[in-house]
Design a protein around this motif. Structure first.
Motif, PDB file in Angstrom:
ATOM      1  N   THR A   1       1.163   6.301  -5.004  1.00  0.00           N
ATOM      2  CA  THR A   1       1.320   5.839  -3.628  1.00  0.00           C
ATOM      3  C   THR A   1       0.693   4.452  -3.450  1.00  0.00           C
ATOM      4  N   THR A   2      -0.329   4.127  -4.235  1.00  0.00           N
ATOM      5  CA  THR A   2      -0.925   2.786  -4.163  1.00  0.00           C
ATOM      6  C   THR A   2       0.112   1.738  -4.548  1.00  0.00           C
ATOM      7  N   THR A   3       0.831   1.951  -5.626  1.00  0.00           N
ATOM      8  CA  THR A   3       1.840   0.962  -6.032  1.00  0.00           C
ATOM      9  C   THR A   3       3.017   0.950  -5.068  1.00  0.00           C
ATOM     10  N   LYS A   4       3.308   2.063  -4.426  1.00  0.00           N
ATOM     11  CA  LYS A   4       4.372   2.055  -3.422  1.00  0.00           C
ATOM     12  C   LYS A   4       3.988   1.178  -2.234  1.00  0.00           C
ATOM     13  N   ILE A   5       2.722   1.213  -1.821  1.00  0.00           N
ATOM     14  CA  ILE A   5       2.267   0.329  -0.746  1.00  0.00           C
ATOM     15  C   ILE A   5       2.338  -1.124  -1.211  1.00  0.00           C
ATOM     16  N   MET A   6       1.908  -1.378  -2.440  1.00  0.00           N
ATOM     17  CA  MET A   6       1.911  -2.742  -2.971  1.00  0.00           C
ATOM     18  C   MET A   6       3.324  -3.314  -3.012  1.00  0.00           C
TER      19      MET A   6
ATOM     20  N   ILE B   1      -4.542  -5.459   3.202  1.00  0.00           N
ATOM     21  CA  ILE B   1      -4.697  -4.400   2.207  1.00  0.00           C
ATOM     22  C   ILE B   1      -5.159  -5.024   0.898  1.00  0.00           C
ATOM     23  N   LEU B   2      -6.115  -4.404   0.250  1.00  0.00           N
ATOM     24  CA  LEU B   2      -6.632  -4.862  -1.042  1.00  0.00           C
ATOM     25  C   LEU B   2      -6.170  -3.907  -2.132  1.00  0.00           C
ATOM     26  N   PHE B   3      -5.824  -4.476  -3.287  1.00  0.00           N
ATOM     27  CA  PHE B   3      -5.390  -3.672  -4.428  1.00  0.00           C
ATOM     28  C   PHE B   3      -6.303  -3.942  -5.610  1.00  0.00           C
ATOM     29  N   PHE B   4      -6.735  -2.872  -6.238  1.00  0.00           N
ATOM     30  CA  PHE B   4      -7.667  -2.957  -7.361  1.00  0.00           C
ATOM     31  C   PHE B   4      -7.030  -2.354  -8.593  1.00  0.00           C
ATOM     32  N   HIS B   5      -7.275  -2.974  -9.731  1.00  0.00           N
ATOM     33  CA  HIS B   5      -6.764  -2.436 -10.981  1.00  0.00           C
ATOM     34  C   HIS B   5      -7.789  -1.457 -11.524  1.00  0.00           C
TER      35      HIS B   5
ATOM     36  N   TYR C   1      -0.040  -2.191 -12.821  1.00  0.00           N
ATOM     37  CA  TYR C   1      -0.143  -1.834 -11.414  1.00  0.00           C
ATOM     38  C   TYR C   1      -1.524  -1.309 -11.043  1.00  0.00           C
ATOM     39  N   PRO C   2      -1.906  -1.499  -9.796  1.00  0.00           N
ATOM     40  CA  PRO C   2      -3.236  -1.061  -9.368  1.00  0.00           C
ATOM     41  C   PRO C   2      -3.328   0.447  -9.248  1.00  0.00           C
TER      42      PRO C   2
ATOM     43  N   LEU D   1     -10.275  -6.796  -8.436  1.00  0.00           N
ATOM     44  CA  LEU D   1      -9.353  -7.074  -7.332  1.00  0.00           C
ATOM     45  C   LEU D   1      -8.165  -7.871  -7.868  1.00  0.00           C
ATOM     46  N   VAL D   2      -6.950  -7.362  -7.682  1.00  0.00           N
ATOM     47  CA  VAL D   2      -5.776  -8.030  -8.247  1.00  0.00           C
ATOM     48  C   VAL D   2      -4.812  -8.585  -7.201  1.00  0.00           C
ATOM     49  N   ALA D   3      -4.882  -8.103  -5.954  1.00  0.00           N
ATOM     50  CA  ALA D   3      -3.937  -8.590  -4.951  1.00  0.00           C
ATOM     51  C   ALA D   3      -4.396  -8.208  -3.551  1.00  0.00           C
ATOM     52  N   SER D   4      -3.834  -8.921  -2.579  1.00  0.00           N
ATOM     53  CA  SER D   4      -3.994  -8.552  -1.172  1.00  0.00           C
ATOM     54  C   SER D   4      -2.614  -8.592  -0.536  1.00  0.00           C
TER      55      SER D   4
END
Length: 169
Positions: free
Chosen positions: A61-66, A93-97, A112-113, A150-153
């Motif tokens: 679900t994290t990658t679906k949001i990304m 939204i913050l994405f972490f690997h 993907y995070p 942290l890989v993306a916002s």
């Protein structure tokens, strides 16, 4: 009623603070228990009536949001610099690997995070952490680990069509 982006972001953050210390349960989307993506999904669904998984892809679900159709994704070079953090807005939204405790850096085979949260400002963010069993607030200055992975916002408010619909709710 016409509401500004700043007001919407503040309402989003207020709801986020109300989730602090709620229990972690894998696969849950609130309102009483969450996992990391479930928390982010819940906040945007409650305040903006968005399904952040819409048209997203990936196994989690994290990658679906990304990868969802909403907002603008900004990739962050590793390791994340303080200037990169300065470009993130409250409510983004913050994405972490973080696919596992041993997996602290992106690789070609694992792009993907595995974790996400919501930026609160002042180098702090709220997220639901399995190892702590609850929703917590973390700070990049106090825990550099998070800044290093942290890989993306993602700024949902750059999606003009959705924002125009939302601000008149």
């Amino acid at each position: 009623m016409n509401i500004t982006e700043t007001e919407l972001r503040n309402v989003l953050l207020t709801l986020a603070y109300y989730q602090h210390h709620k229990q972690y349960v894998h696969g849950k989307h609130g309102p009483d228990t969450f996992d990391c993506a479930g928390l982010v999904w819940f906040l945007y669904h409650e305040i903006l009536n968005l399904n952040l998984y819409e048209q997203g892809y990936g196994l989690s679900t994290t990658t679906k949001i990304m990868t969802s159709k909403y907002g603008t994704l900004t990739l962050i070079n590793q390791p994340c610099s303080k200037s990169a953090l300065a470009t993130i807005n409250k409510g983004d939204i913050l994405f972490f690997h973080r696919q596992s405790l041993k997996d602290t850096k992106p690789t070609v085979n694992n792009k993907y995070p595995g974790h996400c949260g919501l930026y609160l400002g002042n180098n702090s963010f709220i997220h639901c952490v399995k190892s702590q069993g609850k929703v917590v607030i973390s700070n990049f200055n106090q825990t550099p680990y998070w800044q290093n992975i942290l890989v993306a916002s993602k700024n949902i408010f750059t999606d003009e069509q959705s924002f125009e619909k939302i601000k008149h709710l």
